[in-house]
Design a protein around this motif. Structure first.
Motif, PDB file in Angstrom:
ATOM      1  N   VAL A   1     141.040  51.697 120.634  1.00 49.48           N
ATOM      2  CA  VAL A   1     139.849  51.261 119.908  1.00 49.48           C
ATOM      3  C   VAL A   1     138.964  52.457 119.558  1.00 49.48           C
ATOM      4  O   VAL A   1     138.531  52.627 118.414  1.00 49.48           O
ATOM      5  CB  VAL A   1     139.045  50.227 120.737  1.00 49.48           C
ATOM      6  N   VAL A   2     138.700  53.296 120.560  1.00 47.44           N
ATOM      7  CA  VAL A   2     137.851  54.469 120.329  1.00 47.44           C
ATOM      8  C   VAL A   2     138.539  55.451 119.372  1.00 47.44           C
ATOM      9  O   VAL A   2     137.897  56.031 118.491  1.00 47.44           O
ATOM     10  CB  VAL A   2     137.512  55.166 121.667  1.00 47.44           C
ATOM     11  N   GLY A   3     139.858  55.621 119.524  1.00 48.93           N
ATOM     12  CA  GLY A   3     140.606  56.519 118.648  1.00 48.93           C
ATOM     13  C   GLY A   3     140.580  56.077 117.200  1.00 48.93           C
ATOM     14  O   GLY A   3     140.450  56.902 116.279  1.00 48.93           O
ATOM     15  N   ILE A   4     140.701  54.767 116.958  1.00 52.91           N
ATOM     16  CA  ILE A   4     140.653  54.236 115.594  1.00 52.91           C
ATOM     17  C   ILE A   4     139.302  54.515 114.951  1.00 52.91           C
ATOM     18  O   ILE A   4     139.218  55.006 113.819  1.00 52.91           O
ATOM     19  CB  ILE A   4     140.938  52.716 115.592  1.00 52.91           C
ATOM     20  N   VAL A   5     138.230  54.209 115.665  1.00 52.90           N
ATOM     21  CA  VAL A   5     136.880  54.394 115.119  1.00 52.90           C
ATOM     22  C   VAL A   5     136.608  55.874 114.842  1.00 52.90           C
ATOM     23  O   VAL A   5     136.105  56.238 113.771  1.00 52.90           O
ATOM     24  CB  VAL A   5     135.821  53.825 116.088  1.00 52.90           C
TER      25      VAL A   5
ATOM     26  N   CYS B   1     137.308  60.206 131.812  1.00 58.71           N
ATOM     27  CA  CYS B   1     137.454  61.594 131.319  1.00 58.71           C
ATOM     28  C   CYS B   1     138.492  61.698 130.210  1.00 58.71           C
ATOM     29  O   CYS B   1     138.234  62.266 129.148  1.00 58.71           O
ATOM     30  CB  CYS B   1     137.822  62.523 132.473  1.00 58.71           C
ATOM     31  N   SER B   2     139.690  61.157 130.447  1.00 59.59           N
ATOM     32  CA  SER B   2     140.723  61.237 129.416  1.00 59.59           C
ATOM     33  C   SER B   2     140.381  60.354 128.232  1.00 59.59           C
ATOM     34  O   SER B   2     140.749  60.651 127.091  1.00 59.59           O
ATOM     35  CB  SER B   2     142.083  60.828 130.001  1.00 59.59           C
ATOM     36  N   ALA B   3     139.651  59.261 128.470  1.00 57.88           N
ATOM     37  CA  ALA B   3     139.239  58.394 127.371  1.00 57.88           C
ATOM     38  C   ALA B   3     138.318  59.137 126.404  1.00 57.88           C
ATOM     39  O   ALA B   3     138.307  58.873 125.205  1.00 57.88           O
ATOM     40  CB  ALA B   3     138.528  57.156 127.913  1.00 57.88           C
ATOM     41  N   LEU B   4     137.573  60.080 126.925  1.00 53.80           N
ATOM     42  CA  LEU B   4     136.685  60.882 126.084  1.00 53.80           C
ATOM     43  C   LEU B   4     137.423  62.054 125.450  1.00 53.80           C
ATOM     44  O   LEU B   4     137.111  62.473 124.334  1.00 53.80           O
ATOM     45  CB  LEU B   4     135.512  61.425 126.915  1.00 53.80           C
ATOM     46  N   ALA B   5     138.413  62.579 126.135  1.00 51.50           N
ATOM     47  CA  ALA B   5     139.033  63.836 125.722  1.00 51.50           C
ATOM     48  C   ALA B   5     140.105  63.688 124.653  1.00 51.50           C
ATOM     49  O   ALA B   5     140.287  64.599 123.836  1.00 51.50           O
ATOM     50  CB  ALA B   5     139.629  64.540 126.947  1.00 51.50           C
ATOM     51  N   VAL B   6     140.839  62.589 124.631  1.00 51.29           N
ATOM     52  CA  VAL B   6     142.020  62.511 123.767  1.00 51.29           C
ATOM     53  C   VAL B   6     141.884  61.489 122.647  1.00 51.29           C
ATOM     54  O   VAL B   6     142.872  61.109 122.025  1.00 51.29           O
ATOM     55  CB  VAL B   6     143.281  62.181 124.598  1.00 51.29           C
ATOM     56  N   THR B   7     140.663  61.037 122.361  1.00 49.95           N
ATOM     57  CA  THR B   7     140.499  59.964 121.387  1.00 49.95           C
ATOM     58  C   THR B   7     139.927  60.421 120.050  1.00 49.95           C
ATOM     59  O   THR B   7     139.481  59.599 119.256  1.00 49.95           O
ATOM     60  CB  THR B   7     139.591  58.853 121.961  1.00 49.95           C
ATOM     61  N   SER B   8     139.930  61.724 119.784  1.00 48.06           N
ATOM     62  CA  SER B   8     139.422  62.183 118.487  1.00 48.06           C
ATOM     63  C   SER B   8     140.328  61.721 117.353  1.00 48.06           C
ATOM     64  O   SER B   8     139.900  61.606 116.206  1.00 48.06           O
ATOM     65  CB  SER B   8     139.283  63.714 118.462  1.00 48.06           C
ATOM     66  N   GLN B   9     141.602  61.444 117.672  1.00 45.57           N
ATOM     67  CA  GLN B   9     142.549  60.889 116.712  1.00 45.57           C
ATOM     68  C   GLN B   9     143.345  59.783 117.388  1.00 45.57           C
ATOM     69  O   GLN B   9     143.490  59.758 118.620  1.00 45.57           O
ATOM     70  CB  GLN B   9     143.492  61.968 116.186  1.00 45.57           C
ATOM     71  N   LEU B  10     143.902  58.886 116.587  1.00 51.28           N
ATOM     72  CA  LEU B  10     144.600  57.731 117.124  1.00 51.28           C
ATOM     73  C   LEU B  10     145.937  58.096 117.768  1.00 51.28           C
ATOM     74  O   LEU B  10     146.307  57.540 118.808  1.00 51.28           O
ATOM     75  CB  LEU B  10     144.829  56.701 116.013  1.00 51.28           C
ATOM     76  N   LYS B  11     146.670  59.046 117.187  1.00 56.84           N
ATOM     77  CA  LYS B  11     148.013  59.363 117.681  1.00 56.84           C
ATOM     78  C   LYS B  11     148.005  59.859 119.124  1.00 56.84           C
ATOM     79  O   LYS B  11     148.749  59.315 119.964  1.00 56.84           O
ATOM     80  CB  LYS B  11     148.689  60.386 116.764  1.00 56.84           C
TER      81      LYS B  11
END
Length: 207
Positions: free
Chosen positions: A148-152, A30-40
Motif C-alpha cells: 500500500v505504501v509502495g503504491i502511493v 523500519c523495513s516498511a519505511l526503508a524499502v517502500t519508495s517503489q512498489l517492486k
C-alpha cells in the motif's frame, strides 16, 4: 478437514485484519519505511519475509520439543539467519537489480521483530500446520502494508508503478509535477501513520 478448521481460519484472518503485525503490533516498521519508495522492492521484501516466516515457523514448530529452553533464542536466530541467507542468494541470482536496491535490508530481516515474535509466541507452542498458517498470514499482513505504501509513494513520487509510467505526458504538460517528498523516508513514516490511523478507525468502528 482439520486444515480448514475454524481455528486455522482464525489464525489466517487475524493477522490480516484485527491484529496486523505492522498496524496493530507496530512491528517491522523500519523495513516498511526503508524499502517502500517503489512498489517492486516492497513486493520483493514482503514476499521474502512471508516465505522466511512461514518456513521458520514450521521448522521451529517441528523442533520445539527438542530445543532446550536456555538456548531457544539462539536456535531461532540460526534458523532465521540460514533462511535469510538462502533467500538473499536467490534474489542475487534471479533479481539482482532489486537485490542491490534492497541492499542491507534483506540481511536485516534477521532482526525483524515480526519473525522473532511469531517464533517465540506461536511456533514454540503450536503444531506445524497452524504455525505454517500463522507464518503466511503474518507475512502477508506485513506485505500488505508495504505494498500500500509502495503504491502511493511510487505513483505520486514518480508517476509510475513497477517502473511502468502510469501518468501520461499530457498530465505533465498541464503543469503537474511529481511530488519529490514521496521518495523521502519522512513521507514513508507519515504514510504508515495514516494507514495505521485508518486501520484502527475502521477496526474501532467495526467493534
Amino acid at each position: 478437514m482439520g486444515f480448514f478448521s475454524k481455528e486455522n481460519k482464525n489464525y489466517f484472518l487475524t493477522p490480516l485484519g484485527g491484529d496486523n503485525p505492522v498496524l496493530v503490533q507496530v512491528l517491522g516498521i523500519c523495513s516498511a519505511l526503508a524499502v517502500t519508495s517503489q512498489l517492486k522492492p516492497a513486493l520483493v521484501m514482503g514476499l521474502s519475509v512471508t516465505i522466511i516466516l512461514a518456513c521458520a515457523n514450521v521448522i521451529i514448530s517441528l523442533l520445539r520439543n527438542t530445543i532446550p529452553n536456555r538456548i531457544r533464542i539462539i536456535v531461532q536466530l540460526v534458523v532465521i539467519a540460514t533462511l535469510v541467507t538462502i533467500v538473499s542468494q536467490i534474489l542475487k541470482a534471479f533479481v539482482y537489480d532489486v537485490s542491490v536496491e534492497l541492499s542491507v535490508y534483506v540481511g536485516l530481516i534477521i532482526t525483524n521483530c515480526i519473525l522473532m515474535g511469531r517464533l517465540e509466541a506461536f511456533a514454540m507452542m503450536n503444531k506445524p500446520i497452524p504455525s505454517l498458517i500463522d507464518g503466511i498470514a503474518n507475512g502477508l499482513g506485513y506485505a500488505f502494508v508495504l505494498i500500500v505504501v509502495g503504491i502511493v509513494r511510487e505513483f505520486f513520487g514518480r508517476g509510475s508503478l513497477l517502473g511502468i509510467k502510469i501518468l501520461p505526458e499530457d498530465v505533465y504538460s498541464f503543469g503537474y509535477i511529481n511530488n519529490g517528498m514521496m521518495t523521502m523516508p519522512a513521507m514513508a513514516l507519515i504514510l504508515v501513520g495514516c494507514v495505521i490511523w485508518i486501520h484502527r478507525a475502521f477496526i474501532g468502528e467495526k467493534k
